[in-house]
Scaffold this active site. Structure first.
Site, PDB file in Angstrom:
ATOM      1  CB  SER A 132     -88.698 -32.798 -12.350  1.00 52.12           C
ATOM      2  OG  SER A 132     -87.743 -33.499 -11.592  1.00 52.12           O
ATOM      3  CE1 TYR A 150     -90.665 -30.414  -7.669  1.00 51.30           C
ATOM      4  CE2 TYR A 150     -89.496 -32.435  -8.248  1.00 51.30           C
ATOM      5  CZ  TYR A 150     -89.715 -31.074  -8.428  1.00 51.30           C
ATOM      6  OH  TYR A 150     -88.995 -30.394  -9.371  1.00 51.30           O
TER       7      TYR A 150
END
Lengths: 259, 478
Positions: free
Chosen positions: A152, A165
């Site tokens: 990501s 995250y």
């Protein structure tokens, strides 16, 4: 139990074979459809067997004996070696491995939910390590093949809203880089996909949503990266510039930004 | 001994023709007990086993993607040799090269050999191979007196014409699907010199070729035909036959030296000048349509000049033609080669083979080599492939660029063969489909094979890429 039959390899008409971990929905499911449309025989793994089974059935209707579903929770890393062996044997080969499993929970600074953070690290990072330790030597012995990790853009910098995250994706990027440095000399391609926001269930947990891509577009772009054997790719590509800027913002500025 | 499925044992294995490859857990047992331990491992894990001899099958017969391959090349001892009666006891990994080199100086020769000496006797038995003398002496298994096999469940059976005779006629030819042969007793053929007397004859077309083969088959021990696959029109199927007989002059003592190994060894130089190890380079240069046309035309011209000549040749030199150019498969890299061998009964052979050759020419995919042989029926075996007729082996380059066209051509060839009531031979196959494979095998033999599989290997532990590709019904119990 009779298991789903998979088309046997034919010397003159080889069909590439792929494992997609985390294929029950979102980008994983879309990428599975894309790979299948490109001629792959696929094994789809994930937590939600009914969804996976539905996807496999759909694909088998298009081309018989080309998809199979397995229930798997990537947090149970001890089950990975046996499962990997069985899935590879069932598929009759392995040319491409995609690690697509990922979760994102909002992190509330007031509560700091450790269980949720650890689960994210387990799913996004530790599961990948468990799988790739099995897959890496396999592809190395073949001297060919490709590994794709879905990372990501959030992994490029630590984000104040989602520190765990960010860390899980940053860890994944670095792990994949190490693997790339280890395996590329043996003919294996390791591709890191740095995904921008995609219209999936995960978006519900995002602080804000900016021009999300559709899962189908993301899948097409990831397939392009696979086909071209790219190393690190931003999807969609136009966010590469943003990624580059983001990576180079000095900390004394970055920590004051609302990012 | 308890084995584990260790990813360190994962190895990439190639089909001999290099047209396909597969990653497998490779085990190399040295004794029957070690083999049984691998069977126990397969039982425990549910991961199947393919048996591999010397890995000389053109296609995927000895491959097993992501599962176990038992490579028998380390079980390669000749355990007993009796020069008095020509009976040899050996393990399955012994190669034909080992065997003939061991026995020839005593005046014995393996009665059935493949075109290369690097096949293993276990593989020869499992595929029940044939030689250039098939119509005379039958398949390889005809010369087995007795063998011992380990069945997947762990039991050991001894099979001969009188003991377990059903398995004696089932395990040979069953391409490793019923059990693993761990020891064989073979009867070799008595020879008085290490020579064959060869007569070379040219044939102007396919009909003449088939006639020549039949005319010479009664008076000869071996007959093999080469076909100029590039020739069309009235010359379709033209070529050359070599009819050979064991050389037995009245004064064999004068030729005793021909039984010595140094007389049998293949030459290191071709035509006395070209180093054999680089011959593949020349083949590679010719491995294209104009090159093949030229090579075929030259060879046919030479055949015309040679017509009617008789000469003496060493047994090894005559039988192991493929070994003259070591590693000749390198001429086909990177795509590899495949061989299409079809067996057509005598009545349909002329029309059938004409159609095959014509189809190759129409598709503009010339076989690099076309070889004709004569056969006798082998229906006594559970899995048989020889009719009373001929076989034509066509080698093709499996270039990536032309694979799709080649695949379509082969499907067309298969249809022609099936329509001519022809058969196929799994040791060489890379391209058959389940429907054509089953049409070749026949419904009743397939049923018999299924019943034997259920009896010998109820848990379906013996599988290969070939068996799953051609006979998925055999593994329907998964």
């Amino acid at each position: 139990m009779t298991r789903q039959r998979i088309a046997a390899p034919r010397p003159l008409e080889p069909m590439p074979r792929a494992i997609i971990v985390g294929a029950s929905s979102g980008v994983g499911a879309a990428l599975t459809r894309e790979l299948h449309a490109q001629g792959y025989v696929v094994a789809v793994l994930g937590r939600r067997l009914p969804e996976l089974q539905h996807l496999a059935n759909e694909l088998n209707q298009v081309r018989a004996e080309t998809a199979v579903a397995y229930a798997h929770n990537v947090q149970v890393t001890s089950s990975v070696p046996d499962l990997c062996r069985n899935v590879c044997a069932h598929l009759g080969g392995l040319d491409l491995f995609v690690y697509c499993a990922g979760v994102m929970y909002p992190n509330n600074p007031a509560t700091n939910d450790t269980a949720a953070d650890l689960e994210m690290l387990q799913t996004n990072l530790l599961g990948a390590v468990a799988w790739l330790n099995e897959i890496g030597p396999r592809l190395q012995s073949a001297g060919s093949g490709q590994i794709v990790g879905i990372g990501s853009i959030a992994g490029d910098r630590g984000r104040r809203g989602i520190p765990a995250y960010s860390a899980s994706k940053a860890g994944l990027h670095t792990y994949l880089e190490g693997l790339r440095n280890r395996l590329s000399r043996h003919g294996v391609t390791v591709t890191t996909i740095k995904l921008w926001q995609v219209q999936t269930a995960m978006l519900a947990n995002a602080d804000r949503v900016v021009q999300p891509a559709s899962p189908e577009l993301a899948a097409r772009l990831i397939w392009r990266a696979i086909r071209l054997k790219r190393q690190v790719v931003y999807v969609p590509g136009r966010w590469a510039a943003a990624g580059l800027v983001l990576q180079h913002i000095p900390s004394f500025i970055f920590r004051r930004l609302n990012l | 001994m308890t084995l584990e499925l260790n990813s360190a044992a994962l190895q990439m294995l190639h089909a001999w023709g290099e047209n396909t490859r597969a990653r497998s857990y490779v085990h190399q047992p040295t004794t029957a007990a070690e083999l049984q331990a691998v069977f126990a491992l397969a039982q425990r894990t549910g991961i199947s086993i393919a048996l591999r001899g010397a890995g000389q099958s053109y296609g995927d017969a000895a491959l097993n993607s992501e599962q176990i391959v038992v490579c028998l090349s380390q079980m390669n001892r000749i355990t007993h040799w009796s020069a008095a009666n020509g009976v040899v006891e050996l393990e399955p990994g012994v190669t034909l090269a080992q065997l003939w080199r061991n026995c020839i100086s005593d005046g014995w020769w393996p009665p059935v050999v493949s075109g290369t000496m690097f096949t293993s006797v276990g593989g020869c038995a499992a595929m029940n191979i044939h030689g250039k003398n098939n119509w005379q002496v039958g398949n390889f298994a005809e010369h087995i007196l007795e063998f011992t096999a380990v069945l997947p469940a762990g039991s050991v059976v001894r099979c001969s014409r009188t003991e377990n005779s059903d398995l004696f006629y089932a395990i040979p030819g069953s391409f490793g699907m019923l059990g693993c042969i761990t020891a064989l007793r073979l009867q070799l053929k008595r020879i008085h010199t290490g020579l064959v007397s060869v007569t070379a004859l040219a044939a102007t077309n396919l009909q003449a070729m088939l006639q020549l083969v039949d005319e010479h088959k009664n008076a000869s021990d071996y007959v093999v035909g080469w076909i100029d696959a590039a020739a069309g029109g009235t010359g379709l199927g033209r070529g050359q036959i070599h009819a050979a007989s064991y050389y037995n002059p009245p004064d064999t003592a004068a030729h005793a030296h021909s039984l010595l190994l140094q007389h049998q060894d293949l030459p290191a130089r071709l035509f006395g000048v070209l180093p054999a190890h680089y011959a593949w380079l020349g083949l590679r240069l010719a491995n294209n349509t104009p090159g093949l046309r030229l090579l075929n035309a030259l060879k046919y011209a030479a055949a015309r000049l040679q017509h009617g000549s008789t000469y003496l040749q060493s047994l090894a030199g005559f039988n192991f033609l493929l070994d003259y150019a070591p590693d000749w498969k390198r001429a086909y890299r990177p795509g590899g080669l495949i061989q299409h061998q079809s067996f057509i009964p005598i009545g349909n052979a002329l029309a059938g083979y004409r159609q095959l050759l014509q189809a190759c020419q129409n598709a503009r995919l010339l076989p690099t080599l076309a070889v004709l042989k004569r056969h006798q029926p082998d229906a006594q075996y559970a899995v048989s492939y020889c009719p009373d007729g001929y076989s034509l082996a066509l080698d093709f380059s499996a270039r990536v660029r032309t694979r799709e066209r080649l695949s379509a051509l082969l499907a067309q060839l298969d249809q022609i063969v099936v329509a001519a009531q022809g058969r196929f031979y799994f040791a060489k196959d890379s391209a058959l489909h389940p429907t054509t494979a089953q049409a070749s095998l026949g419904a009743a033999p397939l049923k018999t094979l299924q019943a034997l599989k259920q009896r010998c290997d109820p848990r379906n532990l013996l599988q290969s890429n070939l068996s799953r590709r051609l006979l998925p019904e055999l593994h329907a119990l998964e």
